[in-house]
Scaffold this active site. Structure first.
Site, mmCIF file in Angstrom:
data_model
loop_
_atom_site.group_PDB
_atom_site.id
_atom_site.type_symbol
_atom_site.label_atom_id
_atom_site.label_comp_id
_atom_site.label_asym_id
_atom_site.label_seq_id
_atom_site.Cartn_x
_atom_site.Cartn_y
_atom_site.Cartn_z
ATOM 1 N N GLU A 1 -3.718 -9.777 3.388
ATOM 2 C CA GLU A 1 -4.509 -9.616 4.626
ATOM 3 C C GLU A 1 -5.613 -10.641 4.762
ATOM 4 O O GLU A 1 -5.934 -11.095 5.853
ATOM 5 C CB GLU A 1 -5.113 -8.205 4.675
ATOM 6 C CG GLU A 1 -4.122 -7.095 4.975
ATOM 7 C CD GLU A 1 -3.408 -6.575 3.744
ATOM 8 O OE1 GLU A 1 -3.467 -7.217 2.662
ATOM 9 O OE2 GLU A 1 -2.776 -5.506 3.857
ATOM 10 N N GLU B 1 0.815 -1.223 0.000
ATOM 11 C CA GLU B 1 0.000 0.000 0.000
ATOM 12 C C GLU B 1 0.847 1.271 0.000
ATOM 13 O O GLU B 1 0.461 2.275 -0.597
ATOM 14 C CB GLU B 1 -0.950 -0.018 1.203
ATOM 15 C CG GLU B 1 -2.057 -1.055 1.018
ATOM 16 C CD GLU B 1 -2.919 -1.214 2.251
ATOM 17 O OE1 GLU B 1 -2.364 -1.577 3.307
ATOM 18 O OE2 GLU B 1 -4.134 -0.960 2.157
HETATM 19 N N1 COA Z 1 4.071 -8.829 11.874
HETATM 20 C C1 COA Z 1 4.755 -9.328 12.922
HETATM 21 N N2 COA Z 1 5.658 -10.323 12.825
HETATM 22 C C2 COA Z 1 5.858 -10.836 11.613
HETATM 23 C C3 COA Z 1 5.170 -10.381 10.472
HETATM 24 C C4 COA Z 1 4.251 -9.322 10.637
HETATM 25 N N3 COA Z 1 3.577 -8.811 9.599
HETATM 26 N N4 COA Z 1 5.578 -11.105 9.399
HETATM 27 C C5 COA Z 1 6.503 -11.958 9.857
HETATM 28 N N5 COA Z 1 6.672 -11.805 11.186
HETATM 29 C C6 COA Z 1 7.628 -12.527 12.035
HETATM 30 C C7 COA Z 1 7.302 -13.999 12.146
HETATM 31 O O1 COA Z 1 6.411 -14.237 13.217
HETATM 32 C C8 COA Z 1 8.672 -14.608 12.395
HETATM 33 O O2 COA Z 1 8.976 -14.402 13.737
HETATM 34 P P1 COA Z 1 9.819 -15.503 14.558
HETATM 35 O O3 COA Z 1 11.115 -15.655 13.814
HETATM 36 O O4 COA Z 1 9.954 -14.888 15.901
HETATM 37 O O5 COA Z 1 8.986 -16.741 14.545
HETATM 38 C C9 COA Z 1 9.605 -13.723 11.591
HETATM 39 O O6 COA Z 1 8.879 -12.489 11.371
HETATM 40 C C10 COA Z 1 10.010 -14.271 10.233
HETATM 41 O O7 COA Z 1 8.832 -14.650 9.524
HETATM 42 P P2 COA Z 1 8.758 -16.031 8.735
HETATM 43 O O8 COA Z 1 7.373 -16.154 8.231
HETATM 44 O O9 COA Z 1 9.282 -17.093 9.593
HETATM 45 O O10 COA Z 1 9.791 -15.760 7.563
HETATM 46 P P3 COA Z 1 9.700 -16.150 6.033
HETATM 47 O O11 COA Z 1 10.934 -15.607 5.434
HETATM 48 O O12 COA Z 1 9.352 -17.575 5.906
HETATM 49 O O13 COA Z 1 8.433 -15.345 5.435
HETATM 50 C C11 COA Z 1 7.007 -13.446 5.035
HETATM 51 C C12 COA Z 1 8.426 -13.950 5.416
HETATM 52 C C13 COA Z 1 7.018 -11.946 5.142
HETATM 53 C C14 COA Z 1 6.643 -13.875 3.615
HETATM 54 C C15 COA Z 1 5.977 -14.056 6.001
HETATM 55 O O14 COA Z 1 6.406 -13.835 7.329
HETATM 56 C C16 COA Z 1 4.596 -13.481 5.893
HETATM 57 O O15 COA Z 1 3.840 -13.862 5.026
HETATM 58 N N6 COA Z 1 4.247 -12.567 6.802
HETATM 59 C C17 COA Z 1 2.908 -12.034 6.894
HETATM 60 C C18 COA Z 1 2.690 -10.974 5.895
HETATM 61 C C19 COA Z 1 1.320 -10.397 6.029
HETATM 62 O O16 COA Z 1 0.335 -11.080 6.175
HETATM 63 N N7 COA Z 1 1.269 -9.083 5.955
HETATM 64 C C20 COA Z 1 0.050 -8.389 5.988
HETATM 65 C C21 COA Z 1 -0.242 -8.036 7.382
HETATM 66 S S1 COA Z 1 -1.617 -6.962 7.386
#
Ligand code: COA
Length: 698
Positions: free
Chosen positions: A125, A105
């Site tokens: 989301e 965004e």
């Molecule tokens: N808020 C808070 N913590 C988050 C986060 C977020 N949006 N996205 C990832 N994290 C944290 C995870 O809990 C993890 O924490 P940990 O190591 O303490 O367990 C760490 O960041 C790494 O994330 P992980 O998913 O293990 O890494 P990855 O490299 O496999 O994937 C992403 C990275 C960004 C693709 C994945 O974390 C993801 O899809 N995140 C959510 C994105 C999302 O939904 N955003 C919209 C929110 S409105």
């Protein structure tokens, strides 16, 4: 999470780099720092244009999920994002890694978007039961059109740079120097005020494409509310003033944040990551695994081989007989072909996977392997002999694993000289597709071996849950109680189709009887017959399935099972229903009406009660481990967060009351779990047992 925004100056361009590991979430500190940096850059007479980028492995991956559900703190993201769009100086966003949610965004509000070649962007989301809340539902349709925007918002899927460029989501794909090219792009804009996306109407919608997309989203929603709300919000982009639609979007976002579905999905998001944290492996060292051996090339072995081939391992597959080896080779080849045909792998990927695969009949070929998994027929003597032979071939530090679903792993370990290097790796079928794995922790397994199992699972892209040893481990043990409860209801007046309909309304993709038909009733029948002699006669048992199997009604493949199948359609079978009625009458029970809610409550209580027993016995470490197993291995609806989370949200008192009724009616095996009694009596819930901290991950 704190975080900061670094500013550097490059000629007339201010480069603002977001820095908030691990994923640059837009925490309150980041929002404030970004807002301040934007204001300062705007006020700085030396600056003509602004680039927003991020440090670390990814651009902003969204809002800080752990802040959701709490009172939003100022400055709010919408204000920061509006500031980007309204900037008097052009703003370029440079996306790398995964630009998700708020990260996407911010880019939509900017005046130009440039993307690294391997970056991906999306609005995920919906996967958390939410929708974009900072303009995404209004700006994206203006950029890519209504149907494409609805597709991205309602599925939450990420798009790569090629697709983003094709649909107009980004303006440019960078070469090797993303930030340098972003700065050059910013300079090329000559400091001129740029048109705002919010002032541009969306491209005129093609009614047919829009209607088709709406129909698809409705069909795929299956109980989830967020995708349905996305339809309305995206439609507003065409028919409502921007500011008004933005207010509705924000309102919807806040409502969804408070919804049970979103709480459940957020619980699951963290649970999927917390399952990697396992007690007792502090300081353990995972053995590097490159070469993997698989013994047994049936459906399971072939799927496991494919999973390892997909992740870059050298794989050796063994079958002792030539004919079985040929059949196994064909199975693996057909999986490879299917992946190629479906476009998942290209010709080079296909050739390269084939080159990494070795097929042989001599066990000795496994000598160089770091990890060997046996997937032979479920027969204890056969497995014990094989494991013993493997141990004498492998290097002492190599890891040996079994893929058994039901057999006693401790008994297998007993016969080994190095039980500390032995564990269970329980894949789910089809193994190259299913995300879940159970890692079975025997009493004697070393921390290093366990850490190796966890590391390999992660490398395969699996979600691995660690379980102790018992028949069926976490998943199949709960499944057995779930199925039994469904069969008991047949004796009490419900028909298979009614139970399936109730459970599908609950959110399962397929009801339990339809699933049995799909899997085939004959395999379970063989096991039933094998267990018949040792079955506890005091245990309630429903023999209707025997009557079906005796008639050869083995399920879908036979054209009939619990249902009849004609031209791929499943229909109720009056013969089966007559069998069910006759059997029910023979038990002397008076049929009672079983409304869908009662069916759902009984099934849930049976699962939760068994889950509480697994926790009490230490087989499952935390309720969240159980939730992850049931959602990723058994089709439990993710938006309910798993059975233990669902029990918490219904209230343990209600679940306990149903578990008590189950126990009274169903008897042996359904006794109420002491832990469930204890939690309910003390007013606690399962979530209180989900600790995060003392666990570590490899
Ligand atoms: N808020 C808070 N913590 C988050 C986060 C977020 N949006 N996205 C990832 N994290 C944290 C995870 O809990 C993890 O924490 P940990 O190591 O303490 O367990 C760490 O960041 C790494 O994330 P992980 O998913 O293990 O890494 P990855 O490299 O496999 O994937 C992403 C990275 C960004 C693709 C994945 O974390 C993801 O899809 N995140 C959510 C994105 C999302 O939904 N955003 C919209 C929110 S409105």
């Amino acid at each position: 999470m704190a975080g900061q925004v670094h500013r550097t100056t490059h000629g007339p361009v201010a480069l603002l780099e977001i820095d908030n590991p691990p994923v640059n979430a837009t925490s309150q500190a980041i929002r404030r720092a970004l807002q301040d940096a934007l204001m300062r850059a705007e006020a700085d007479p030396e600056i003509e244009a602004i680039v927003i980028a991020a440090r670390g492995k990814t651009f902003v991956a969204g809002g800080d999920i752990s802040e959701f559900g709490r009172k939003p703190l100022e400055p709010h993201l919408p204000d920061v994002i509006n500031r980007v769009e309204e900037s008097a100086k052009p703003v370029v966003v440079a996306w790398h890694g995964t630009a998700l949610g708020g990260g996407c965004e911010i880019g939509l509000a900017a005046h130009r978007r440039i993307m690294a070649r391997d970056a991906r962007v999306g609005l995920p989301e919906v996967k958390l039961g939410l929708l974009p809340g900072t303009g995404g539902t209004q700006r994206l349709p203006r950029l890519v059109g209504l149907p494409a925007a609805l597709d991205l918002i309602a599925t939450g899927r990420m798009v790569d740079a090629r697709e983003a460029l094709a649909i107009g989501l980004c303006d440019l794909v960078a070469g090797d120097d993303l930030v340098g090219e972003a700065i050059a792009l910013a300079m090329s804009l000559g400091g001129k005020l740029q048109p705002r996306l919010s002032l541009r109407p969306p491209p005129a919608p093609d009614a047919g494409a829009w209607e088709a997309m709406v129909a698809r989203v409705r069909a795929q929603a299956r109980g989830r509310i967020a995708p349905l709300k996305a339809i309305d919000l995206v439609a507003h982009a065409a028919g409502m003033p921007f500011a008004q639609a933005l207010r509705i979007e924000r309102q919807t976002f806040l409502e969804l944040t408070a919804s049970e579905q979103s709480k459940a999905l957020r619980h699951l998001f963290f649970a999927e990551r917390d399952v990697r944290r396992v007690a007792g492996i502090e300081g353990a060292r995972a053995l590097p695994v490159r070469a993997v051996g698989i013994v047994g090339a049936g459906t399971m072995g072939a799927g496991i081989a494919m999973a390892f081939l997909d992740s870059g391992y050298a794989v050796t597959v063994i079958e002792r007989e030539e004919a079985a080896l040929r059949a196994g080779a064909e199975r693996i080849e057909s999986l490879l072909q299917r992946a190629a045909k479906g476009g998942r792998i290209d010709a080079a990927g296909l050739a390269e996977r084939r080159a990494r695969l070795t097929l042989a009949t001599e066990l000795a070929r496994l000598a160089p392997c770091d990890l060997v998994i046996e997937c032979v027929f479920e027969d204890m003597a056969l497995k014990q002999e094989l494991l013993g032979a493997l141990e004498s071939i492998l290097r002492p530090e190599a890891i040996l694993a079994t893929n058994t679903s039901y057999l006693d792993i401790e008994a297998m370990a007993d016969g080994l000289a190095r039980p500390q290097r032995f564990l269970g790796l329980h894949f789910f079928s089809p193994a190259h597709v299913m995300k879940l794995m159970e890692i079975v922790r025997t009493r004697r397994v070393s921390a290093d071996a366990l850490a190796t199992g966890l590391a390999v699972a992660r490398d395969l892209g699996k979600i691995a849950v660690t379980t102790g040893v018992c028949e069926g481990f976490i998943g199949n043990r709960i499944l057995a109680r779930f199925r039994a409860e469904c069969e008991f209801m047949l004796e009490e007046g419900a028909m298979p189709a009614e139970i399936d309909a109730a459970m599908e309304a609950f959110g399962l993709a397929m009801g339990p009887f339809a699933v049995q038909d799909l899997a085939g009733l004959d395999i379970a029948w063989v096991r039933r017959k094998r267990h018949a002699a040792t079955r506890d006669p005091a245990e309630r048992d429903v023999p209707i399935v025997d009557r079906l199997c005796e008639r050869g009604w083995f399920g879908q493949k036979a054209g009939r099972g619990w249902y009849r199948y004609a031209e791929g359609k499943r229909v109720r079978d009056p013969d089966v229903e007559a069998l069910v009625r006759d059997h029910a009458a023979s038990t002397g029970r008076r049929p009672v009406p079983l409304p869908a809610e009662a069916i759902q409550a009984r099934v849930l209580a049976a699962m939760v009660n068994e889950g509480a027993k697994l926790l009490g016995e230490g087989i499952a470490a935390r309720p969240l481990d159980i939730d992850v197993v049931l959602v990723h291995g058994y089709g439990f609806p993710a938006w309910r967060g798993g059975p233990m989370h669902e029990a918490d949200s219904r209230g343990l008192a209600a679940v306990l009351a149903t578990a008590r009724e189950n126990a009274r009616r169903d008897g042996r095996g359904f006794e109420v779990a002491p832990l469930l009694e204890e939690l309910a009596a003390s007013g606690r819930n399962f979530a209180s047992l989900n600790q995060r901290e003392p666990m570590s991950q490899p």
